[in-house]
Design an enzyme around this catalytic site. Structure first.
Site, mmCIF file in Angstrom:
data_model
loop_
_atom_site.group_PDB
_atom_site.id
_atom_site.type_symbol
_atom_site.label_atom_id
_atom_site.label_comp_id
_atom_site.label_asym_id
_atom_site.label_seq_id
_atom_site.Cartn_x
_atom_site.Cartn_y
_atom_site.Cartn_z
ATOM 1 N N GLU A 14 81.698 59.178 55.915
ATOM 2 C CA GLU A 14 81.788 60.422 55.138
ATOM 3 C C GLU A 14 83.226 60.803 54.778
ATOM 4 O O GLU A 14 83.437 61.686 53.937
ATOM 5 C CB GLU A 14 81.097 61.560 55.904
ATOM 6 C CG GLU A 14 79.602 61.302 56.034
ATOM 7 C CD GLU A 14 78.881 62.310 56.900
ATOM 8 O OE1 GLU A 14 77.843 62.832 56.462
ATOM 9 O OE2 GLU A 14 79.342 62.572 58.024
ATOM 10 N N GLY A 35 69.958 65.772 54.428
ATOM 11 C CA GLY A 35 68.594 65.652 53.943
ATOM 12 C C GLY A 35 68.310 66.792 52.975
ATOM 13 O O GLY A 35 68.932 67.858 53.065
ATOM 14 N N ILE A 46 66.155 65.582 60.764
ATOM 15 C CA ILE A 46 64.832 66.009 60.295
ATOM 16 C C ILE A 46 64.167 64.848 59.548
ATOM 17 O O ILE A 46 64.688 64.353 58.547
ATOM 18 C CB ILE A 46 64.925 67.249 59.373
ATOM 19 C CG1 ILE A 46 65.733 68.377 60.037
ATOM 20 C CG2 ILE A 46 63.518 67.719 58.983
ATOM 21 C CD1 ILE A 46 65.151 68.955 61.301
ATOM 22 N N MET A 92 73.586 68.517 60.297
ATOM 23 C CA MET A 92 73.801 68.745 61.728
ATOM 24 C C MET A 92 75.173 69.333 62.088
ATOM 25 O O MET A 92 75.495 69.407 63.273
ATOM 26 C CB MET A 92 73.566 67.418 62.479
ATOM 27 C CG MET A 92 72.153 66.865 62.286
ATOM 28 S SD MET A 92 71.850 65.296 63.093
ATOM 29 C CE MET A 92 72.008 65.727 64.817
ATOM 30 N N GLU A 93 75.998 69.714 61.095
ATOM 31 C CA GLU A 93 77.354 70.187 61.427
ATOM 32 C C GLU A 93 77.813 71.431 60.660
ATOM 33 O O GLU A 93 78.630 72.210 61.186
ATOM 34 C CB GLU A 93 78.397 69.066 61.176
ATOM 35 C CG GLU A 93 78.208 67.827 62.017
ATOM 36 C CD GLU A 93 77.157 66.881 61.441
ATOM 37 O OE1 GLU A 93 76.878 66.957 60.225
ATOM 38 O OE2 GLU A 93 76.597 66.083 62.212
ATOM 39 N N ASP A 153 68.545 61.629 51.776
ATOM 40 C CA ASP A 153 67.122 61.420 52.114
ATOM 41 C C ASP A 153 66.376 62.748 51.941
ATOM 42 O O ASP A 153 66.995 63.790 51.790
ATOM 43 C CB ASP A 153 66.980 60.907 53.559
ATOM 44 C CG ASP A 153 67.581 61.876 54.565
ATOM 45 O OD1 ASP A 153 68.774 61.730 54.880
ATOM 46 O OD2 ASP A 153 66.880 62.813 54.997
HETATM 47 N N1 ADE Z 1 71.846 64.110 57.551
HETATM 48 C C1 ADE Z 1 71.350 63.320 56.578
HETATM 49 N N2 ADE Z 1 70.013 63.386 56.534
HETATM 50 C C2 ADE Z 1 69.650 64.254 57.499
HETATM 51 C C3 ADE Z 1 68.403 64.720 57.968
HETATM 52 N N3 ADE Z 1 67.261 64.312 57.413
HETATM 53 N N4 ADE Z 1 68.395 65.606 58.999
HETATM 54 C C4 ADE Z 1 69.552 66.009 59.559
HETATM 55 N N5 ADE Z 1 70.751 65.587 59.172
HETATM 56 C C5 ADE Z 1 70.814 64.713 58.147
#
Ligand code: ADE
Length: 228
Positions: free
Chosen positions: A11, A77, A153, A173-174, A197
Site C-alpha cells: 500500500e 472492501g 469482512i 481495518m485501520e 473486493d
Molecule cells: N481490506 C480489503 N478488503 C477488506 C475487507 N473485505 N475487510 C476488511 N478489510 C479489508
C-alpha cells in the site's frame, strides 16, 4: 512534513520508491521512513493490519515527526453494493464498526473518551483528495463513511449490516484508528481507499487478485495530490 500510513507494504511501496534523502527511524516495532516525496517533506510507515497497530503507529508518527496532516491510504472492501472493485472511497468520516458498549446504554459504535461514532476527517484534505482521485482515468470516486474493525469482512450479510448501521461506503481495518489518534492529537486526518473486493464470499479470491492494482491507484492519487 506530511504523514502517510499504509497497513501493508504493497500500500505504500510505490511511494517509498520515490522517496529521496531517506532516513529511517525506529519507534518500538514501527519503522518510519522520512525524506522528500515529490518535493515535499514526508514520513511513511507500514503499520501492520488492525486498529491497535494503526493507532500506535499514528501516535508515534505524530509525536516524533509532528506532521501537518496524516493520510491513511490503501485498499478496502466495498461497503455498499453501489461501490465496485477499482472504485476509490475518500472518507468524510471514519467509524469503528466493532465498538459496542450498547448493553450499558451507549449507541453502537460510540468510541468512549472521544464520545463520537463518526470521527471526522479534514474537509480541506478530503477536497484535495477528491480532486486528485477524480483526475485518474476510469476511476469512480465516492465520498462517505469508511468503517473500520478488527475483521476482514468476507460475508455479504455482515457487510450489509455495517452499511445499514453506519452508511459505510468501504470496510477496512485501520482508518478509524488513525482518525482517532489524529483526533486525540488535533492533527488533520484523511483516509483514502481503493476497493480490492466486495467484502462478500468472493473476497478471499478477489482480494489477492485486485489488491496490487487497487493499492497502486491510491498511491497514484497521493502522487497527484503532492504534485498539485
Ligand atoms: N481490506 C480489503 N478488503 C477488506 C475487507 N473485505 N475487510 C476488511 N478489510 C479489508
Amino acid at each position: 512534513m506530511i504523514g502517510l500510513i499504509g497497513a501493508m507494504a504493497v500500500e505504500v511501496e510505490a511511494l517509498m520508491d520515490k522517496l529521496t534523502e531517506r532516513r529511517e527511524t525506529t519507534v518500538g516495532m514501527d519503522t518510519f521512513v522520512s525524506g522528500k516525496l515529490f518535493g515535499q517533506e514526508a514520513v511513511l510507515a507500514v503499520c501492520g493490519p488492525g486498529k491497535i497497530n494503526a493507532a500506535l503507529c499514528a501516535q508515534s508518527m505524530i509525536l516524533h515527526f509532528h506532521p501537518e496532516w496524516v493520510l491513511n491510504l490503501g485498499v478496502a472492501g466495498a461497503g455498499d453494493t453501489t461501490v465496485s472493485i477499482g472504485d476509490m472511497v475518500i472518507a468524510a468520516a471514519a467509524v469503528q464498526h466493532d465498538v459496542d458498549t450498547s448493553p450499558i446504554g451507549d449507541p453502537v459504535g460510540m468510541v468512549s473518551k472521544i464520545n463520537l461514532i463518526e470521527i471526522p476527517c479534514d474537509a480541506a484534505l478530503r477536497q484535495r483528495l477528491v480532486k486528485a482521485a477524480s483526475s485518474l482515468p476510469d476511476v469512480k470516486v465516492h465520498e462517505g463513511v469508511i468503517a473500520t474493525g478488527d475483521q476482514f469482512i468476507n460475508d455479504g450479510g455482515v457487510r450489509a449490516r455495517i452499511h445499514e448501521r453506519f452508511h459505510a461506503m468501504a470496510v477496512e481495518m485501520e482508518g478509524g484508528a488513525v482518525a482517532q489518534a489524529c483526533f486525540m492529537h488535533g492533527v488533520p486526518c484523511g483516509v483514502l481507499r481503493s476497493i480490492s473486493d466486495q467484502a462478500n464470499g468472493q473476497s478471499e479470491m478477489d482480494y489477492p487478485t485486485f489488491t496490487h492494482l487497487a493499492a497502486a491507484h491510491s498511491q497514484q492519487v497521493v502522487e497527484r495530490l503532492l504534485r498539485s
